[in-house]
Design a protein around this motif. Structure first.
Motif, mmCIF file in Angstrom:
data_model
loop_
_atom_site.group_PDB
_atom_site.id
_atom_site.type_symbol
_atom_site.label_atom_id
_atom_site.label_comp_id
_atom_site.label_asym_id
_atom_site.label_seq_id
_atom_site.Cartn_x
_atom_site.Cartn_y
_atom_site.Cartn_z
ATOM 1 N N UNK A 223 -48.887 -14.157 2.417
ATOM 2 C CA UNK A 223 -48.447 -14.616 1.078
ATOM 3 C C UNK A 223 -46.410 -14.491 1.044
ATOM 4 N N UNK A 224 -46.455 -14.039 2.494
ATOM 5 C CA UNK A 224 -45.347 -14.500 2.369
ATOM 6 C C UNK A 224 -44.280 -16.282 2.956
ATOM 7 N N UNK A 225 -45.794 -17.147 3.120
ATOM 8 C CA UNK A 225 -45.583 -18.136 3.099
ATOM 9 C C UNK A 225 -45.686 -18.881 1.785
ATOM 10 N N UNK A 226 -46.632 -18.266 0.910
ATOM 11 C CA UNK A 226 -46.646 -18.745 -0.253
ATOM 12 C C UNK A 226 -45.470 -18.465 -1.450
ATOM 13 N N UNK A 227 -44.679 -17.087 -0.574
ATOM 14 C CA UNK A 227 -43.451 -16.504 -1.370
ATOM 15 C C UNK A 227 -42.480 -17.715 -0.801
ATOM 16 N N UNK A 228 -42.217 -18.000 -0.029
ATOM 17 C CA UNK A 228 -41.388 -19.763 0.762
ATOM 18 C C UNK A 228 -41.785 -20.678 -0.224
ATOM 19 N N UNK A 229 -42.984 -21.319 -0.222
ATOM 20 C CA UNK A 229 -43.022 -21.606 -1.038
ATOM 21 C C UNK A 229 -42.618 -22.300 -2.281
ATOM 22 N N UNK A 230 -42.769 -21.304 -2.941
ATOM 23 C CA UNK A 230 -42.329 -21.376 -4.276
ATOM 24 C C UNK A 230 -40.909 -21.227 -5.019
#
Length: 889
Positions: A223-230
């Motif tokens: 989820x942290x990586x997904x946040x960064x991608x967003x």
């Protein structure tokens, strides 16, 4: 020994590793690799990095058959985690390409089927972001800059390689977690995020979310990586990758698991993060939210605390009143907003939209949201704080504005109009209430009820804008017109105290509601008439400077004009009262501003008002700045409009093109396109796209004769306006002829008829041009006459000045020349004698005009001073006049 270590020849090591295998040679190779590790234990020089990476690759190849090389390979990889060493400052730039390729090779080593090696690679990457200097540096070397390795990793595309390597560690949890940890660090960079998206990072990470992981790190790091991608890449691209059925199922399963079994603080935060991802996916019409059952689950969750209906989807679920659950509640409300978006705006198929509406209706979303439409005397849920409940209340009412237009039947069955009107009555009442105004929806509501009023009016506006007869009738039956006028008065008083955007929005919404409710209904207009007109006049009398303030005065003025059109026009009682209040004068004052966006609607209102016979006199009476008349203003607007349309006119404003006198430049550029009979042509569409038709209609109402305050230039334009319909009919016939000739060949009789019609149109143009020329010639003749009069006046002034100068010269001559004085005296006496009557007066006394002993050289004038009245005249002829002297007593 130190001397032998310093003299390690890397080329020799590479050659040794490339030789064929044997047991003795393997021992020598391992021994040499240990020397290399010992030699570079404090860091790898930039110049040797390419050879070290080659050694790493050779060791990786040997590992397939000889596990003994695992340990030295891991040790060499560990060395890559230390700061690189440089001799010169320019080495970082000089070796940048070699270093980036070398770091990229680290990612490629993930192919080695060794858990120990893969974990060491990930540890090495993580160490890029927590660089610690070694205790001892190589002689003559210094470490590279802190961010050097991070930049080289971006240049080499390491992040993309690690994303692809997730497929290799899919079934190894420990290795997968280390890869995610490395990616978590790498995703802090926008460059790396874009590289990761090329490798479908979002969908790959989402598919691994529901994997078995007792530690919980898998969901957390993903989820942290997904946040960064967003944050660092295109949101649309991330959402598109998450919109597959597999990803939506994975999101749903993990969310439900955390919702039902996540009791820790961080687990609730993760649950909310996943709900944000789900909301973003729900905004994508292509996402299979309904097919996966996620839509129904989220709708049920959003309403299960307000509507006590047993549902197996939320069986056993209990929400606390912690901050995370408060955030969850707001996010669930927001999901309802997403589901209730206009299907055309989000390009949602009609079938899916109908299914969504069905879910919203079946799960009682409307009653759940209406639970919050009540006064805040006591919080609805006692465990929420006052600020939290107010925020939820405002959020729910804001969502209701999106849901209500979609579920009108449900809206009426829940008596929503009644609830909203009662709530609005509380908003303008005197009951004490101190709004917190902390949230986005609570803006401007600190210490007052304006936020509640604002969003309640938005709900009414969204429903009334459907123009559904049942909704409007239901509103009016409950006295909505009177109540809306009270709200408008309340907001207007508050605006005088402190004017802000929220109060202006409230007033605009109320005016819109009144317009929609009263339109086309005479009885409702009569209810509006007196009090409503009194409220409208100040808005129309607004200071023009406020229109550009940015607060919303422009929108408020348009709402007032729309309300005037809908609520006043057509009702003679309201119209007459508006005229008494000098409303027409205010409209013409606004029209005199010549603002493009205002002219169209004001002219439309004036044309409609002219059906009232009293209006024309008001328009004719109006005077603007510098005594400008209404006719002059309308003609100026016509010229301004034709200038913008690039209509051809000569320097005097006369017609140039006899065939198409009023055609715009754009209209002339259009090609002939055969149109069906029910489709308007360019000549017809052009009528609605500018204000000339309204100006013509208004001048027709006023009459084209005896218009005051017009110049010759105005009369030239007025001739064109007077024949506007003739010219427009000619344009339509011209288009008709062109279309016929494009597809058919008219018979002789039709050809002659079309020719006659075209000639009539051209003759009209020539006639108008002749009238314009006549007007200009008359003006020219008048100017010549005025010039002659002026010249004659100038001549008389000059002659008078000459006479004054000659008189002065004579005066000077008499004062300086005695002979001239005597001559003047003789002429004076002769003149006096000639002026006397020949017959002597019988009883009168003759007075001499000569003054004896006068020592002056200037002829005496006609001024005579009588010192006293002779005794013989007392009681004489003057006794009977008012000038007679009274005898003293």
């Amino acid at each position: 020994q130190d001397t032998r270590l310093r003299s390690v020849d890397l080329n020799h090591v590479i050659k040794l590793l490339e030789d064929s295998d044997s047991e003795d040679l393997e021992k020598e190779q391992l021994k040499t690799l240990k020397k290399v590790v010992k030699r570079f234990e404090n860091g790898l020089p930039l110049k040797d990095l390419a050879q070290i990476i080659k050694i790493l690759n050779l060791c990786a190849e040997k590992m397939n058959e000889q596990e003994a090389f695992t340990e030295p390979l891991c040790e060499l990889i560990k060395l890559c985690g230390l700061p690189f060493q440089k001799k010169k400052l320019s080495d970082e730039v000089s070796y940048s390409m070699a270093v980036s390729k070398s770091i990229a090779q680290l990612g490629y080593l993930m192919r080695v089927p060794s858990s120990k090696v893969r974990i060491q690679i990930c540890k090495c990457v993580v160490s890029f972001y927590s660089m610690e200097l070694p205790s001892k540096l190589l002689p003559g070397y210094q470490p590279t800059s802190t961010n050097y390795k991070i930049q080289m990793a971006e240049l080499g595309g390491l992040a993309e390689t690690l994303i692809l390597s997730l497929a290799l560690v899919e079934n190894q949890l420990t290795e997968k977690l280390w890869v995610l940890k490395a990616l978590q660090h790498l995703s802090s960079s926008g460059v790396n995020c874009r590289l990761m998206m090329k490798a479908q990072a979002a969908s790959r990470l989402c598919l691994y979310l529901n994997g078995v992981d007792p530690s919980g790190q898998l969901v957390f790091r993903s989820s942290e990586i997904l946040w960064n991608l967003l944050e660092n890449t295109s949101k649309e691209e991330v959402v598109n990758q998450l919109s597959s059925l597999e990803c939506v199922h994975a999101l749903k399963e993990v969310f439900v698991d955390l919702l039902m079994h996540g009791f820790q603080h961080y687990e609730r935060q993760l649950r909310n993060d996943l709900l944000v991802f789900a909301t973003l996916v729900a905004e994508n019409p292509a996402a299979p939210m309904i097919e996966s059952g996620f839509t129904k689950l989220l709708i049920v969750l959003a309403t299960f605390t307000e509507v006590k209906i047993p549902n197996p989807l939320v069986k056993g679920l209990k929400l606390t009143f912690s901050y995370e659950d408060f955030e969850l509640k707001k996010l669930l409300f927001n999901v309802i907003r997403v589901f209730s978006k206009d299907p055309c705006a989000v390009q949602l198929s009609l079938f899916l939209f109908v299914l969504t509406l069905q879910l919203l209706s079946e799960n009682d979303v409307m009653p759940a949201l209406l639970c919050y439409v009540k006064p805040n005397k006591k919080p609805g849920f006692h465990d929420w704080s006052a600020a939290q409940y107010e925020e939820l209340q405002l959020h729910a009412i804001a969502i209701l504005a999106s849901v209500a237009p979609l579920l009108v039947d449900k809206y009426l069955s829940c008596q929503a109009n009644t609830l909203l009107l009662v709530f609005l009555e509380w908003c303008i009442g005197q009951d004490p209430f101190f709004g917190q105004g902390n949230s986005f929806h609570g803006t401007g509501g600190r210490g007052n009820k304006l936020a509640q009023m604002r969003y309640s009016l938005r709900v009414l506006r969204s429903v009334v804008s459907l123009y559904d007869d049942a909704v409007i009738l239901n509103l009016c039956d409950q006295g909505a017109i009177s109540q809306l006028l009270d709200i408008l008065k309340y907001a207007a008083i508050k605006s005088k105290e402190k004017e802000d955007a929220i109060l202006l929005e409230i007033q605009s919404d109320v005016l819109f509601l009144l317009s929609a409710v009263c339109e086309n209904d005479l009885h409702k207009k009569e209810l509006f008439s007196y009090e409503g007109v009194d409220m409208l006049i100040p808005f129309i009398h607004m200071d023009p400077k406020k229109l550009h303030s940015g607060l919303g005065h422009n929108c408020l003025l348009f709402s007032a004009l729309d309300c005037l059109w809908s609520c006043v026009i057509g009702c003679y009682i309201a119209e007459d009262y508006f005229l008494e209040k000098q409303g027409i004068f205010l409209l013409l004052d606004l029209l005199a501003l010549k603002q493009k966006n205002l002219c169209n609607i004001i002219l439309g209102i004036l044309v409609e008002f002219c059906d009232n016979p009293k209006t024309s006199s008001h328009i004719s009476t109006w005077q603007g700045e510098k005594d400008q008349t209404a006719a002059n203003l309308l003609i100026q607007l016509w010229r301004q409009e034709e200038l913008e349309l690039e209509v051809k006119r000569d320097q005097y404003g006369r017609i140039v093109d006899m065939k198409r006198p009023i055609a715009s430049n754009f209209q002339k550029q259009q090609e002939v396109i055969p149109m069906p009979a029910n489709c308007p042509s360019f000549a017809i569409m052009e009528i609605s796209e500018n204000i000339r038709a309204k100006l013509y209609s208004l001048l027709c109402k006023l009459g084209f004769e005896n218009l005051p305050g017009l110049s010759a230039k105005d009369f030239v334009t007025l001739v064109i306006i007077r024949h506007y319909i003739d010219f427009k009919v000619g344009e339509v016939w011209s288009e008709l002829c062109a279309e016929l000739r494009e597809e058919f060949r008219p018979v002789t009789s039709d050809e002659e008829a079309l020719k006659v019609i075209s000639e009539i149109s051209e003759d009209t143009g020539r006639m108008v041009a002749a009238l314009q020329t006549e007007v200009l010639e008359g003006q020219h003749h008048q100017e010549i006459q005025e010039e002659k009069k002026t010249y004659t006046k100038i001549q008389a002034i000059h002659k008078q000045r000459e006479m004054v100068n000659k008189s002065w010269e004579n005066f000077l001559t008499r004062t300086s020349n005695y002979e001239a004085l005597k001559k003047a005296k003789r002429l004076q006496e002769k003149s006096i004698g000639a002026s006397r009557s020949k017959s002597k007066t019988q009883n009168g006394t003759v007075h001499s005009t000569d003054i004896k002993g006068l020592g002056t050289r200037i002829g005496s004038g006609r001024l005579v001073t009588v010192e006293s009245t002779p005794p013989q005249l007392i009681g004489g002829p003057l006794a009977v006049t008012d000038l007679a002297l009274r005898k003293p007593s």
